[in-house]
Design an enzyme around this catalytic site. Sequence first.
Site, mmCIF file in Angstrom:
data_model
loop_
_atom_site.group_PDB
_atom_site.id
_atom_site.type_symbol
_atom_site.label_atom_id
_atom_site.label_comp_id
_atom_site.label_asym_id
_atom_site.label_seq_id
_atom_site.Cartn_x
_atom_site.Cartn_y
_atom_site.Cartn_z
ATOM 1 N N TYR A 124 0.895 -1.396 0.287
ATOM 2 C CA TYR A 124 0.087 0.357 -0.025
ATOM 3 C C TYR A 124 1.467 1.169 -0.074
ATOM 4 O O TYR A 124 0.497 2.387 0.067
ATOM 5 C CB TYR A 124 -1.153 -0.168 1.502
ATOM 6 C CG TYR A 124 -2.847 -0.572 0.885
ATOM 7 C CD1 TYR A 124 -3.443 -1.010 -0.069
ATOM 8 C CD2 TYR A 124 -1.896 -2.401 1.089
ATOM 9 C CE1 TYR A 124 -4.177 -1.300 -0.137
ATOM 10 C CE2 TYR A 124 -2.771 -3.239 1.489
ATOM 11 C CZ TYR A 124 -4.469 -3.078 0.312
ATOM 12 O OH TYR A 124 -4.602 -4.038 0.384
ATOM 13 N N HIS A 176 -14.957 2.272 -1.259
ATOM 14 C CA HIS A 176 -13.722 0.880 -1.028
ATOM 15 C C HIS A 176 -12.736 1.071 -0.160
ATOM 16 O O HIS A 176 -12.046 0.871 0.707
ATOM 17 C CB HIS A 176 -13.189 0.227 -2.064
ATOM 18 C CG HIS A 176 -14.023 -0.753 -2.899
ATOM 19 N ND1 HIS A 176 -13.432 -1.685 -3.436
ATOM 20 C CD2 HIS A 176 -15.246 -1.546 -2.182
ATOM 21 C CE1 HIS A 176 -15.317 -2.142 -4.201
ATOM 22 N NE2 HIS A 176 -15.161 -2.205 -3.053
ATOM 23 N N ASN A 202 -17.788 0.486 -20.768
ATOM 24 C CA ASN A 202 -15.988 -0.122 -20.539
ATOM 25 C C ASN A 202 -15.774 -0.695 -22.272
ATOM 26 O O ASN A 202 -16.909 -0.435 -22.644
ATOM 27 C CB ASN A 202 -16.394 -0.837 -19.674
ATOM 28 C CG ASN A 202 -15.876 -2.052 -18.869
ATOM 29 O OD1 ASN A 202 -15.192 -1.317 -18.213
ATOM 30 N ND2 ASN A 202 -14.968 -2.758 -18.823
HETATM 31 P P1 NAD Z 1 -10.841 -4.715 -12.484
HETATM 32 O O1 NAD Z 1 -9.341 -4.543 -12.724
HETATM 33 O O2 NAD Z 1 -11.658 -5.556 -11.842
HETATM 34 O O3 NAD Z 1 -11.716 -4.163 -13.611
HETATM 35 C C1 NAD Z 1 -11.302 -2.918 -14.563
HETATM 36 C C2 NAD Z 1 -12.259 -2.423 -16.016
HETATM 37 O O4 NAD Z 1 -12.030 -1.633 -16.050
HETATM 38 C C3 NAD Z 1 -12.469 -4.065 -16.922
HETATM 39 O O5 NAD Z 1 -13.667 -4.005 -17.423
HETATM 40 C C4 NAD Z 1 -11.607 -2.837 -17.784
HETATM 41 O O6 NAD Z 1 -12.050 -3.557 -19.014
HETATM 42 C C5 NAD Z 1 -12.116 -1.747 -17.823
HETATM 43 N N1 NAD Z 1 -10.702 -0.434 -19.025
HETATM 44 C C6 NAD Z 1 -9.923 -0.452 -18.615
HETATM 45 N N2 NAD Z 1 -9.121 -0.077 -19.119
HETATM 46 C C7 NAD Z 1 -9.705 0.600 -19.426
HETATM 47 C C8 NAD Z 1 -10.287 1.817 -20.176
HETATM 48 N N3 NAD Z 1 -9.123 2.451 -20.216
HETATM 49 N N4 NAD Z 1 -11.454 2.801 -19.800
HETATM 50 C C9 NAD Z 1 -12.569 2.375 -19.600
HETATM 51 N N5 NAD Z 1 -12.174 1.232 -18.718
HETATM 52 C C10 NAD Z 1 -11.291 0.289 -19.147
HETATM 53 O O7 NAD Z 1 -11.223 -3.167 -11.327
HETATM 54 P P2 NAD Z 1 -12.684 -2.785 -10.562
HETATM 55 O O8 NAD Z 1 -13.964 -3.679 -11.222
HETATM 56 O O9 NAD Z 1 -12.377 -2.215 -10.426
HETATM 57 O O10 NAD Z 1 -12.456 -3.787 -9.265
HETATM 58 C C11 NAD Z 1 -13.245 -4.180 -8.390
HETATM 59 C C12 NAD Z 1 -12.888 -3.275 -7.512
HETATM 60 O O11 NAD Z 1 -12.465 -4.422 -6.351
HETATM 61 C C13 NAD Z 1 -11.275 -2.855 -7.709
HETATM 62 O O12 NAD Z 1 -11.768 -1.071 -7.835
HETATM 63 C C14 NAD Z 1 -11.191 -2.479 -6.373
HETATM 64 O O13 NAD Z 1 -11.356 -1.709 -5.225
HETATM 65 C C15 NAD Z 1 -11.412 -3.878 -5.320
HETATM 66 N N6 NAD Z 1 -10.871 -4.820 -5.302
HETATM 67 C C16 NAD Z 1 -9.602 -4.419 -3.623
HETATM 68 C C17 NAD Z 1 -8.414 -4.860 -3.356
HETATM 69 C C18 NAD Z 1 -8.374 -4.765 -2.441
HETATM 70 O O14 NAD Z 1 -7.448 -4.400 -2.269
HETATM 71 N N7 NAD Z 1 -8.743 -3.792 -1.540
HETATM 72 C C19 NAD Z 1 -7.912 -6.288 -4.229
HETATM 73 C C20 NAD Z 1 -8.976 -6.932 -5.527
HETATM 74 C C21 NAD Z 1 -9.860 -5.613 -6.440
#
Ligand code: NAD
Length: 234
Positions: free
Chosen positions: A53, A106, A198
């Site tokens: 982090y 989050h 997306n």
């Molecule tokens: P993700 O990485 O799962 O998905 C990212 C999405 O963004 C994908 O669908 C991808 O196609 C899209 N993408 C890629 N480039 C892009 C662009 N230029 N413009 C628009 N879209 C684009 O991320 P998420 O959905 O945010 O994951 C969910 C949440 O899970 C995360 O935000 C996070 O808070 C959480 N998470 C947290 C931890 C933690 O440390 N607490 C760990 C893993 C996930």
Amino acid sequence: MDRIVILTGAGISAESGLGTFRDAGGIWSEHRIEDVATPEGFARDPARAHRFYNARRAMAARARPNAAHVALARLQAAHRGEVVIVTQNVDALHEAAGSRRVIHMHGELARALCAACGHRWQAPAEMSGQDACPRCRARACRPDVVWFGEIPYRMDEIMGHLAAARLFAAIGTSGQVWPAAGFAETAARAGAHCVEINPEPSAVAGDFHEALRGRASEVVPGWVAGLLGEAQLP
Ligand code: NAD
Ligand code: ZN
């Protein structure tokens, strides 16, 4: 009231240089979720999680908002009704772009949380398990981010906004992490028009009425201009 609710995920910050989670080369291809994003992993090896982090905090501090963050801030300022931004991101790029009323479901990299007493404060650039809580002095300092197995913040408030939304948009989120993945279905059932922005269909793409495929920085500015009734360049 004309309420718009916007959910953002890692994809909106990808073009600001902050990696997404699940894409190839994403953050989790180099780190195990069990080690750095669960309460159990933190308990096993707090120093490892703090290193992870601290590095992400330093990266986020250097990142600049992109055209998508800026367009959403403009929408918040110019729309006649309420525009609520709910983000799964722990960076502060919406605020850096000028957004107000951002719900960090989050948590935030810039905040510290005492696991002993629940006190929160501004995180130092480098956090360590040896830091004492300013309130209770316990050495149980952790990043104020929500880990897998923990309950996201401000869920009641978010559910209230979804129930009152006329328009719901999800931008840059894969639809693989709950409860955020269920927001489109909830908003649609309450009568909102749902738009997914997306590059590829998310895991819950079927819950949306409309899809705009492309990068956030390319699609969101034009979408916002359309909402504000402005003429769009071809
Ligand atoms: P993700 O990485 O799962 O998905 C990212 C999405 O963004 C994908 O669908 C991808 O196609 C899209 N993408 C890629 N480039 C892009 C662009 N230029 N413009 C628009 N879209 C684009 O991320 P998420 O959905 O945010 O994951 C969910 C949440 O899970 C995360 O935000 C996070 O808070 C959480 N998470 C947290 C931890 C933690 O440390 N607490 C760990 C893993 C996930
Ligand atoms: Zn404390």
